[in-house]
Design a protein around this motif. Structure first.
Motif, PDB file in Angstrom:
ATOM      1  N   ARG A 177       0.823  -1.215   0.000  1.00 48.04           N
ATOM      2  CA  ARG A 177       0.000   0.000   0.000  1.00 48.04           C
ATOM      3  C   ARG A 177       0.851   1.256   0.000  1.00 48.04           C
ATOM      4  N   ALA A 178       1.983   1.201   0.701  1.00 47.73           N
ATOM      5  CA  ALA A 178       2.850   2.374   0.800  1.00 47.73           C
ATOM      6  C   ALA A 178       3.648   2.629  -0.465  1.00 47.73           C
ATOM      7  N   GLY A 286     -17.387  -7.037   5.757  1.00 52.39           N
ATOM      8  CA  GLY A 286     -17.385  -5.721   6.367  1.00 52.39           C
ATOM      9  C   GLY A 286     -16.024  -5.405   6.955  1.00 52.39           C
ATOM     10  N   GLU A 287     -15.899  -4.165   7.465  1.00 53.10           N
ATOM     11  CA  GLU A 287     -14.648  -3.701   8.036  1.00 53.10           C
ATOM     12  C   GLU A 287     -14.834  -3.349   9.509  1.00 53.10           C
ATOM     13  N   GLY A 294      -4.604  -0.197  14.350  1.00 52.13           N
ATOM     14  CA  GLY A 294      -5.035  -0.808  13.106  1.00 52.13           C
ATOM     15  C   GLY A 294      -4.750  -2.295  13.089  1.00 52.13           C
ATOM     16  N   ASP A 295      -4.072  -2.753  12.024  1.00 48.93           N
ATOM     17  CA  ASP A 295      -3.804  -4.186  11.880  1.00 48.93           C
ATOM     18  C   ASP A 295      -2.439  -4.594  12.415  1.00 48.93           C
ATOM     19  N   ALA A 296      -1.811  -3.708  13.201  1.00 51.72           N
ATOM     20  CA  ALA A 296      -0.517  -4.062  13.786  1.00 51.72           C
ATOM     21  C   ALA A 296      -0.667  -5.334  14.614  1.00 51.72           C
ATOM     22  N   ALA A 316     -10.054  -2.116   8.985  1.00 50.75           N
ATOM     23  CA  ALA A 316     -10.065  -0.970   8.074  1.00 50.75           C
ATOM     24  C   ALA A 316      -8.650  -0.420   7.918  1.00 50.75           C
ATOM     25  N   ARG A 317      -8.264  -0.131   6.681  1.00 47.40           N
ATOM     26  CA  ARG A 317      -6.982   0.467   6.361  1.00 47.40           C
ATOM     27  C   ARG A 317      -7.201   1.577   5.348  1.00 47.40           C
TER      28      ARG A 317
END
Length: 427
Positions: A177-178, A286-287, A294-296, A316-317
């Motif tokens: 993503r980055a 769903g999120e 977050g997803d850490a 969610a991201r």
């Protein structure tokens, strides 16, 4: 273009070493071991950079910085086969710049190899392609990708990554993503798949040669001679590059990855898998917005991520930082104790205070509309700042207006949440 340097990037364990070794088998191309240059340089503050690049003392501080670079404790200069006086003499002929400092390694290594064109392969430079493009505007950047499930399993067995397969899947998604914007818009970039490289090596290497402006050479198919230059002796996890090309590492996940981790990958990396043609991507139901981490992945929440995936839910991201974005989230969970809660940590104080006030109002609205924020009061891996005034405000608001829940109950509670109130509020 055929005098410009070439950069090979990708998530670690995606095949960057194999690709670099195959390219370095070309008669005109040379690649040394990982320099890790910008992965270290970007952490210097402005004052440190000014000292290094000060023309009045150049190149001594630059030599000292290059000498400080390490790979698993081994000096980078030694891995490149260079001496500090040699590097100093080279830099004395150059204007002060980070580019000159990296080239003191790569260009000198190419000269020793008797080749006119240098390459650089550091996987983490995947996240610094803007910097690469700033200093080398004409340099081709080649990215290699691999099935994220195989990458995650491979990362779990090396000393520099997590032993958590789920944590490694999260890392792959974050790195993608980055970095993906560069490869969507830059014509001097190319993406190839590891699976294609090992099954159709000539075809893929010809694609790379077309980009970099070099003629394809059949000798590139055998990387055994160049592997020692690219992979340092202590990097035992790269030893397969010195052997014959094989497909034995393709699809390992089918026999080695747990069903839960597969399900998590299919949801969490669905966009990545579809973009690069990997089977198994699935649509989430769903999120769930988890703040502030977050997803850490840590010991407190890996089980939560897997349980959410069992229920068809993903995190969610990016993490919703703005109060309005938080209000739109149908499912909002805070994990942390006081001092670990503020998702805007690092912003200017007035913005943080304003955000805390707006968040408090949002807490009240969510409580009144029957969809309160869930709060798991459990310490996380995040540094704790219990005396921070904004942290105290957030903790007070959560204490009175959030629903206090246990970590093991979160997935079931958010799975029962309805989206309709959030949709009405969003309108």
């Amino acid at each position: 273009m055929n005098d410009a340097p070439i950069f090979v990037v990708g998530v670690a364990r995606s095949g960057t070493t194999l690709l670099a070794a195959m390219l370095s088998a070309h008669s005109r191309l040379d690649c040394g071991p990982e320099s890790r240059f910008f992965a270290r340089y970007r952490h210097l503050d402005a004052r440190a950079r000014e000292r290094i690049l000060d023309p009045l003392v150049w190149p001594r501080p630059a030599v000292d910085f290059v000498a400080s670079l390490r790979n698993q404790g081994h000096p980078i200069t030694e891995l490149f086969g260079l001496t500090l006086p040699e590097i100093g003499a080279y830099l004395a002929t150059r204007e002060p710049s980070p580019a000159a400092m990296l080239e003191a390694l790569t260009e000198l290594h190419a000269r020793h190899a008797g080749k006119p064109r240098w390459m650089e392969k550091t996987p983490r430079h995947l996240l610094m392609t803007d910097t690469l493009r700033e200093y080398w505007p004409r340099a081709p950047i080649v990215r290699i990708v691999r099935d994220p499930r195989d990458v995650a399993l491979s990362l779990a067995n090396v000393p520099f990554a997590k032993d958590s397969v789920v944590g490694n899947l999260v890392r792959i998604d974050r790195d993608d993503r980055a970095s993906r914007a560069r490869f969507e818009r830059d014509p001097l970039t190319l993406t190839l798949r590891y699976e294609d490289l090992v099954t159709e090596p000539e075809r893929e290497l010809r694609r790379v040669c077309d980009l970099i402006g070099e003629a394809y050479e059949p000798g590139m198919l055998d990387a055994r001679g160049s592997a020692a230059s690219v992979a340092a002796e202590h990097e035992w996890w790269k030893e397969s590059v010195a052997g014959p090309l094989h497909t034995g590492s393709v699809g390992r996940w089918r026999g080695e990855m747990s069903a839960d981790a597969r399900r998590f990958a299919s949801l969490h990396l669905a966009a990545y898998m579809r973009e690069h043609g990997y089977e198994g991507a699935a649509d989430a139901r769903g999120e769930v917005a988890i703040l502030p981490g977050g997803d850490a992945v840590g010991p407190n929440n890996e089980g939560l991520l897997l349980e959410l995936a069992r229920r068809g839910l993903v995190v969610a991201r990016p993490v919703p930082l703005a109060p309005r974005a938080q209000q739109r989230a149908a499912r909002l969970v805070f994990i942390g104790v006081r001092g670990q809660l503020d998702p805007t940590r690092g912003q200017v104080v007035w913005r943080r205070v304003l955000g805390a006030g707006m968040f408090g109002a949002g807490l009240l609205v969510r409580r009144l509309t029957g969809r309160p924020v869930l709060w798991v009061r459990r310490a996380t891996l995040r540094p704790r700042r219990g005396g921070d005034p904004v942290e105290r405000l957030l903790a007070m608001g959560l204490r009175f207006l959030a629903r206090d829940v246990a970590l093991q109950d979160v997935a079931a509670i958010v799975d029962d949440a309805r989206d309709e109130p959030a949709a009405r509020l969003g309108r």
